[in-house]
Scaffold this motif. Structure first.
Motif, short mmCIF file in Angstrom:
data_model
loop_
_atom_site.label_atom_id
_atom_site.label_comp_id
_atom_site.label_asym_id
_atom_site.label_seq_id
_atom_site.Cartn_x
_atom_site.Cartn_y
_atom_site.Cartn_z
N GLU A 29 -47.31 -11.28 -19.57
CA GLU A 29 -48.70 -11.46 -19.13
C GLU A 29 -48.89 -11.03 -17.67
O GLU A 29 -49.89 -10.41 -17.29
N LEU A 30 -47.91 -11.39 -16.85
CA LEU A 30 -47.99 -11.04 -15.42
C LEU A 30 -47.85 -9.52 -15.23
O LEU A 30 -48.57 -8.91 -14.45
N HIS A 31 -46.90 -8.92 -15.97
CA HIS A 31 -46.69 -7.48 -15.83
C HIS A 31 -47.93 -6.69 -16.22
O HIS A 31 -48.25 -5.68 -15.63
N ARG A 32 -48.62 -7.20 -17.25
CA ARG A 32 -49.83 -6.51 -17.73
C ARG A 32 -50.89 -6.40 -16.65
O ARG A 32 -51.72 -5.51 -16.68
N GLN A 33 -50.85 -7.33 -15.71
CA GLN A 33 -51.91 -7.35 -14.68
C GLN A 33 -51.61 -6.43 -13.51
O GLN A 33 -52.47 -6.20 -12.66
N ARG A 34 -50.38 -5.90 -13.47
CA ARG A 34 -50.03 -5.04 -12.34
C ARG A 34 -50.68 -3.66 -12.48
O ARG A 34 -50.66 -3.07 -13.55
N MET A 35 -51.22 -3.16 -11.38
CA MET A 35 -51.74 -1.80 -11.35
C MET A 35 -50.79 -0.98 -10.51
O MET A 35 -50.55 -1.28 -9.35
N THR A 61 -55.94 2.17 -15.13
CA THR A 61 -57.22 1.75 -14.57
C THR A 61 -57.66 2.85 -13.61
O THR A 61 -56.85 3.64 -13.17
N LYS A 137 -50.74 1.24 -15.97
CA LYS A 137 -50.55 -0.16 -16.36
C LYS A 137 -49.60 -0.22 -17.55
O LYS A 137 -49.70 0.60 -18.47
N GLU A 139 -48.95 -2.00 -20.73
CA GLU A 139 -49.70 -2.91 -21.59
C GLU A 139 -48.80 -3.69 -22.53
O GLU A 139 -49.12 -4.81 -22.91
#
Lengths: 488, 488
Positions: A29-35, A61, A137, A139
Motif C-alpha cells: 500500500e505504501l509503495h503504491r503511493q510513491r511517485m 502520474t 508508479k 501499482e
C-alpha cells in the motif's frame, strides 16, 4: 558421455509438478503511493526468501508518458547485496549470476512478466530515467513462488524455540532448493550436484518426504554419466539433461551412500537393484587414484576432490576417509542385494590400514606438507579409520588446524560427532554455527559461513554468493533425526 | 480531451498492415566464427537503416555453460553513437530513449526474440560476462524490418546521380517513419506530430502514395483533440490514441494546409468535407494569441510556437507568418467547399497589414528585442506578407540573422525560395544542406543538422538525437515535384 535412455525416461516420468504460491511484498500500500522520478529507488521486501517469477505492474502520474521509462531491478537474497555494485565486482565467478536487470517500459500502464526465475527476498527498483513530464508508479508486484516441497508432508519440529527456529530456516532452505530437481542453490548454480544431493535427500526424508524427487535425481545421475561410467559431479538440466565435465573424486563416490540412504528411507528394492551396479562401479572408477600402498595419491589438479571451499585445504587424507565411508555403504548395499562382499571387505581392510600411513601420532596429516585439517580428521572418523574417535575430534579444538568454511563440511563434522557419540557437542556446534547465521538474520542458510569472517567468499565477492544453499540444510536433518522430542 | 468516436473508427479502419522484410547483418559468416569471452565486442552492420524487431541466436563453444551469459546490446542509427556512454549522458531528454539493453542468457543455445522495436543500422553486442568454461557465439541475427511504405508505388527519380542519391536517402527516411502512423522518428519520439505530418504527407504524395495513411492521421488528430476543439501538437498511439498536452500555436494551425494538401493529392472531397470544420476551427482556437492590432502577441511560455529547435529564436514574427500561411489555405479550402470566404479574406488583410508593424525597413523583426531571424523572413514570405520576396531572402545572406538549425526549418526555407521563384537557389541550398548530411555518410536524414556544428543537439547530447527523422525528407518532395526531368 554415456547416456542411458531407460534411466532418463524413468527420471522424466518422476518430474514433479511445482507447487505455486502467490507472494506479494509487505507494505505494498505504501509503495503504491510513491511517485518515482529519475534516481528514485523503491525497495520491496517479500517477507521471506522466495524462488519464482515476478510480475510488476507500472502506472504513472502526470502527463502521458512521452518517453520510455528505464529501470534497473536488483533481486537480493540478503538486503546487504543491494548495497553492492555489480560494475565493481572482479571475482572469478561469472557476473552473469548477479540478479540484476535493466528494463525499458515503452507503454504505460503496463504489466511486465519477467521471464527469468529469481531467488530473493528483496527487490530494488531504481528509476534510471523517466521524462520530466511524468512519474512512474508501481501499482502491483507479485511473485509466483515455486517449490516441489509439499508443506502438507512436513510435521512440526518439537524442540526448544531456538532449535525450532533453526529447523524452520533449514526446512525453508531445503524447500527453496526443491524444484524440478534438488538444486544446490536457486540463485546459483541452480544445478544438481551430487555432494549437495546426498545432504538434501537426508533432510528431505525427515521433512518433505518427496521420495520421488530423490529417485528422479538418482536416475538422472545414472542416466547421463561421464566416460567410463563415472557419475558426474553435477548435471545440467537445461536445455537437456547433460553431465558436466567437472571431475571430483568424492562426488562420484557419494552416489553410493546416497542410493543406500534412499533405500533405507523407502525400502524401494527395485530402484536399489537397478542402480546398485552404477553405484558400485564408482569404486572401480576411483581405483586409479590409489597408489600400490592403497593410499590415495595427492594431486595438484585443481578441485580433484572437493571436500570444502577452503582453498588452502589439502585433500589427500579427506579423500582416503571419504573412500572408506563410501566403501562401508557399498558393503552394506552389496549385503542387501545378496552379493558376496568379501572383495569389498578386503579392500576396506587394505584402505583402512593405508590410512594409518597418514597418522602422525596425534592427527591424520595430508599431502606433502603434512597438513593437519579438520576435514581430514572428520572424514577419517566418518570412514571408520583406526584413530577416528571422539578424542581425535576433541584434540582438534586445541590446534590451529586448517579450518572448515562451509556448512557442507560442518554437516560432516556434526555427523562425525554423532558417530563417535558426542551428541551434546554436536548440538553445541550446530547451535553455534547455524545459530550464528540465524542470529545474523538469515531467512535461509548460506552456502558459506565462517563465523570469524562472515564475508568470506571463494568467488572474490559476496555479491555472487548463494544465500540459500541446499548443503546448509543440515539442522533439519540432524535436529529431527537426533534431537527432537520424538527421537529422544 | 475531446474524443470523436466516429473519427477514431475511420482512423482505425485505415490502420495499415505493415510490410515486413527480413534483414541480416553483412559479414554474418565472419561473426559466426568469433568466440566471445568477457569484454569481447561484436559489431554488426545491417547495411542500411532499418526499423524492426530483432532475433539473436546464441550458441557456445567449450564446456556446457555453467553460468548465464550477460550481454549488453547497443542499437545505433549512426556508428558514432556506439562510442558514447549512456552513463555519462546528462541532457534533459530522457535516457529512456537510448537504445541499449542488458540481457541474461540462461540457456544455451538459445534464440532470443527481443520484444522491443529498434531503429538502427548497427548493433553492438558486448559480453559483460560469461564463465571461464565457455565462450559465447552469435550463430544468427535477423531483423524483421517493417514499414507501411510500399516500394512498388515508388517510381525512380530521374535526375543527376547526386540528386538521385539525395532523393534515395530522403525516400528511405520517409519509408522508415511510415509505420502504423507517420512517426516523427522511429527511434524517437515514435509519435505522430502535426508539424512532421505536413511534410511527410507532401513527400508521400510524390513517392509512396499511401494516401490512406495520411487520411488515417488526419482522422486521428480530429478524433482526439484538446479542450476547445484544439488540434494537439502530437498524439500518442499507445496504449490507446490520446492527444498530448503539448500546446503549440503553429502545430494546431498546420492541420489546415495538411488537410488541403491531402485533398489536392487525392480529390477526396468526402474527407475534406468531414474534416474541414475541425480544420477551420483552429483559426478560432488561436484567436486569443492576437492583440487588438491583429499582431501575434509575443510570449514567454516555453515552446508556445515551435518554428525551429533554435533555442534562442523569438517566435512572434514567424507565428504571424504561419498564421497568414495557414489562413491562405483556409480560404482556399472554404472556397472549395463553397463557403463564403469574405470574413476569412478580411482577416487575412488585417493580419497581413499587422505584419508590417514588425517591418524595420529591411527585415521583419520579432519580439521585444527586435530579433532578426531566418525563420521570421521565411514565414513572412510563405505567408504572403507585403515585403516577403526574393530580395528579402537574399538580403538575409549578408547578415548574422538568427540561424535555422533543423531540416524542418530548411524545408520551409526551400519552400519560400520556390515561392518567390528562386528555383536555382533552392536547389543550391538543398544540395549544400542535405548534401552535407549525405557527404557525412547519412543513410537517412537527421532530425538536426547545423553544418557549422554537426554535433548540435537541443537535448544536451547527441546520443538521444534521432538520425532518421521524417521532417528531414524534404528532398524527396522538392526534387520530385520541382526538379525531376518529368517536372521540367
Amino acid at each position: 558421455m554415456v547416456q542411458n535412455e531407460h534411466f532418463l525416461n524413468v527420471a522424466d516420468s518422476l518430474k514433479p509438478s511445482l507447487i505455486e504460491k502467490n507472494v506479494m511484498p509487505v507494505d505494498m500500500e505504501l509503495h503504491r503511493q510513491r511517485m518515482l522520478s529519475k534516481g528514485d529507488i523503491l525497495r520491496l521486501d517479500f517477507g521471506n526468501h522466495i524462488v519464482g517469477k515476478v510480475t510488476l505492474k507500472f502506472g504513472f502520474t502526470g502527463s502521458h508518458p512521452d518517453a520510455p521509462a528505464w529501470i534497473r531491478l536488483k533481486f537480493a537474497e540478503r538486503e546487504c547485496e543491494l548495497l553492492e555494485n555489480a560494475e565493481t565486482y572482479r571475482g572469478w565467478i561469472s557476473m552473469g549470476w548477479i540478479q540484476q536487470e535493466q528494463l525499458h517500459i515503452d507503454v504505460l500502464p503496463s504489466s511486465i512478466a519477467l521471464p527469468r526465475r529469481y531467488a530473493f527476498r528483496y527487490l530494488q527498483i531504481e528509476v534510471l530515467d523517466v521524462s520530466s513530464k511524468y512519474q512512474l508508479k508501481l501499482e502491483d508486484a507479485l511473485c509466483v513462488a515455486t517449490t516441489s516441497a509439499d508443506d502438507a508432508k512436513l510435521h512440526p519440529y518439537l524442540g526448544t524455540e531456538r532449535l525450532a527456529r533453526l529447523d524452520q530456516i533449514a526446512c525453508h532452505t531445503l524447500r527453496e532448493c526443491m524444484q524440478d530437481v534438488f538444486e544446490d542453490g536457486p540463485k546459483r548454480d541452480r544445478r544438481l550436484w551430487m555432494g549437495d544431493l546426498r545432504m538434501q535427500a537426508l533432510a528431505n526424508y525427515e521433512t518433505f518426504r518427496n521420495y520421488d524427487l530423490v529417485k528422479r535425481c538418482l536416475y538422472l545421475f545414472a542416466g547421463t554419466m561421464m566416460d567410463g561410467g563415472r557419475i558426474g559431479a553435477c548435471l545440467f538440466t537445461e536445455p537437456k539433461i547433460e553431465v558436466d565435465d567437472t571431475v571430483m573424486f568424492d562426488y562420484s563416490l557419494f552416489y553410493i551412500p546416497t542410493l543406500l540412504d534412499y533405500y533405507k528411507a523407502t525400502g524401494d528394492m527395485e530402484t536399489l537393484r537397478e542402480l546398485a551396479p552404477t553405484a558400485l562401479h564408482q569404486l572401480e572408477v576411483v581405483r586409479p587414484y590409489f597408489g600400490e600402498n592403497h593410499l590415495v595419491k595427492d594431486s595438484n589438479v585443481l578441485g580433484w576432490c572437493f571436500v570444502d571451499w577452503n582453498l588452502g585445504l589439502n585433500k589427500q587424507a579427506s579423500a582416503q576417509g571419504i573412500y572408506l565411508y563410501c566403501l562401508k555403504a557399498a558393503i552394506e548395499m552389496a549385503g542387501l542385494l545378496g552379493v558376496n562382499t568379501q572383495t569389498l571387505q578386503e579392500d576396506f581392510s587394505a584402505k583402512k590400514a593405508a590410512a594409518e600411513l597418514l597418522w602422525n601420532g596425534s592427527f591424520y596429516v595430508s599431502g606433502e606438507n603434512q597438513q593437519v585439517s579438520w576435514a581430514s580428521q572428520v572424514w577419517m572418523t566418518l570412514g571408520g579409520a583406526a584413530n577416528g574417535d571422539a578424542q581425535l575430534l576433541e584434540r582438534l579444538e586445541q590446534t590451529s588446524a586448517e579450518a572448515m568454511v562451509t556448512p557442507y563440511m560442518y554437516h560432516n563434522y556434526i555427523d562425525a560427532l554423532l558417530t563417535v557419540g558426542q551428541k551434546e557437542k554436536a548440538l553445541q556446534v550446530m547451535d553455534a554455527y547455524w545459530g550464528g547465521m540465524m542470529d545474523d538474520g538469515a531467512d535461509t542458510f548460506w552456502e558459506l559461513y565462517n563465523p570469524q569472517n562472515p564475508d568470506e567468499s571463494p568467488y572474490g565477492g559476496t555479491i555472487v554468493n548463494s544465500y540459500c544453499h541446499a548443503w546448509s540444510c543440515a539442522p533439519a536433518y540432524f535436529l529431527r533425526k537426533f534431537f527432537s522430542e520424538e527421537s529422544q
